[in-house]
Design a protein around this motif. Structure first.
Motif, mmCIF file in Angstrom:
data_model
loop_
_atom_site.group_PDB
_atom_site.id
_atom_site.type_symbol
_atom_site.label_atom_id
_atom_site.label_comp_id
_atom_site.label_asym_id
_atom_site.label_seq_id
_atom_site.Cartn_x
_atom_site.Cartn_y
_atom_site.Cartn_z
ATOM 1 N N GLU A 83 0.829 -1.200 0.000
ATOM 2 C CA GLU A 83 0.000 0.000 0.000
ATOM 3 C C GLU A 83 0.871 1.261 0.000
ATOM 4 O OE1 GLU A 83 -3.141 0.519 -0.289
ATOM 5 O OE2 GLU A 83 -3.968 -1.502 -0.122
ATOM 6 N N LEU A 84 1.978 1.225 0.731
ATOM 7 C CA LEU A 84 2.873 2.382 0.757
ATOM 8 C C LEU A 84 3.430 2.654 -0.638
ATOM 9 C CD1 LEU A 84 4.927 1.922 4.072
ATOM 10 C CD2 LEU A 84 2.762 3.107 3.717
ATOM 11 N N LYS A 85 3.864 1.605 -1.301
ATOM 12 C CA LYS A 85 4.421 1.778 -2.645
ATOM 13 C C LYS A 85 3.380 2.300 -3.621
ATOM 14 C CE LYS A 85 8.037 -1.714 -2.134
ATOM 15 N NZ LYS A 85 8.540 -3.050 -2.563
ATOM 16 N N SER A 86 2.158 1.816 -3.503
ATOM 17 C CA SER A 86 1.103 2.276 -4.405
ATOM 18 C C SER A 86 0.717 3.721 -4.129
ATOM 19 C CB SER A 86 -0.129 1.378 -4.290
ATOM 20 O OG SER A 86 -0.755 1.533 -3.032
ATOM 21 N N ASN A 87 1.122 4.234 -2.960
ATOM 22 C CA ASN A 87 0.879 5.630 -2.617
ATOM 23 C C ASN A 87 2.161 6.462 -2.676
ATOM 24 O OD1 ASN A 87 -2.075 6.224 -1.440
ATOM 25 N ND2 ASN A 87 -1.531 4.097 -1.012
ATOM 26 N N ALA A 88 3.131 5.966 -3.423
ATOM 27 C CA ALA A 88 4.378 6.696 -3.706
ATOM 28 C C ALA A 88 5.216 6.983 -2.465
ATOM 29 C CB ALA A 88 4.068 8.005 -4.442
ATOM 30 N N ILE A 89 5.091 6.133 -1.448
ATOM 31 C CA ILE A 89 5.957 6.233 -0.266
ATOM 32 C C ILE A 89 7.069 5.207 -0.432
ATOM 33 C CG2 ILE A 89 6.109 5.962 2.235
ATOM 34 C CD1 ILE A 89 3.199 6.863 2.415
ATOM 35 N N THR A 90 8.268 5.676 -0.681
ATOM 36 C CA THR A 90 9.384 4.793 -1.025
ATOM 37 C C THR A 90 10.394 4.649 0.107
ATOM 38 O OG1 THR A 90 10.568 6.673 -2.028
ATOM 39 C CG2 THR A 90 9.151 5.348 -3.478
ATOM 40 N N ASN A 91 10.136 5.264 1.253
ATOM 41 C CA ASN A 91 11.054 5.142 2.388
ATOM 42 C C ASN A 91 11.152 3.693 2.842
ATOM 43 O OD1 ASN A 91 9.431 7.740 2.427
ATOM 44 N ND2 ASN A 91 11.140 8.316 3.738
#
Length: 245
Positions: A83-91
């Motif tokens: 879900e993070l990746k699909s929301n452009a959170i790459t940390n």
């Protein structure tokens, strides 16, 4: 005594740009932290805005309260990471756990591999009411099993506030200490802040964690520091680079 001074910095201004948070409750629906994936996204984005660069989610493992198994935590982490990746959170977003040192803990770490912060470093906590009667046996057996205990928020255990030498004993047997950064702004009350100051003054704090559960915690990063011992507090922030993935 804690002195309130107008020139004290805001907590948010002390966060290093490469800060790695080793204590948070960001996985959704698994403990008393984030309830939904939307909560997780909001909390992570809020922490990113403050300067957090990497995260280690540490859901509670407490028998009969939060009966989180290793597999359940890992499955929740995997789904959350997608879900993070699909929301452009790459940390970097890693996972460990915060283990309650109770009567069932010894059986747990003897029967299965614990989720650690890094290598053999494991985050542990105690009840806020009283320490386990066999605390030092638990710590010894944990070390014999190959783990290095990192005690979460030692400043918050009120039963030690009138017996500060117990902190020295815990350090002597090999416990590392992780302070909650919100203790520095008085979030948990003046006695907790005073004890945090004592531990910092005596060079006992090894690492700093957010212990973020909800939006209210993030709002307190806008508060001013009330501690006297700023330099060791800043050093503890820097020590977290050890956990860089």
């Amino acid at each position: 005594m804690i002195f309130f001074k107008k020139n004290k910095p805001f907590l948010k201004d002390l966060i290093p740009n490469d800060y790695i948070d080793i204590h948070s409750h960001l996985l959704p629906g698994i403990d008393d932290g984030a309830k939904t994936i939307e909560d997780s996204l909001n909390l992570i984005n809020g922490l990113k805005d403050i300067g957090f660069s990497e995260f280690i989610a540490t859901p509670h493992v407490i028998r009969n309260v939060w009966d989180n198994s290793r597999s359940k935590i890992e499955e929740t982490h995997k789904a959350t990471s997608l879900e993070l990746k699909s929301n452009a959170i790459t940390n970097n977003f890693n996972v460990a756990a915060e283990y309650m040192m109770d009567e069932s803990f010894k059986n747990l770490f003897e029967e299965e591999k614990l989720l650690t912060l890094k290598d053999n470093y494991v985050l542990v906590e105690m009840s806020y009411l009283y320490p386990p009667l066999n605390l030092y046996d638990i710590i010894f057996n944990l070390q014999v099993a190959g783990y290095a205990p990192v005690l979460a928020h030692p400043e918050r255990y009120n039963f030690y506030h009138s017996n500060l030498n117990e902190y020295k004993r815990l350090k002597k047997v090999g416990c590392l200490f992780q302070m909650n950064m919100l203790s520095s702004v008085g979030y948990y009350g003046p006695e907790v802040a005073k004890t945090a100051d004592y531990l910092l003054q005596n060079k006992m704090i090894d690492f700093v964690g957010s212990d973020v559960h909800h939006d209210k915690h993030i709002s307190f990063f806008e508060k001013k520091i009330i501690l006297k011992n700023l330099d060791p507090f800043k050093e503890a922030f820097q020590n977290n680079i050890f956990f860089k993935s």
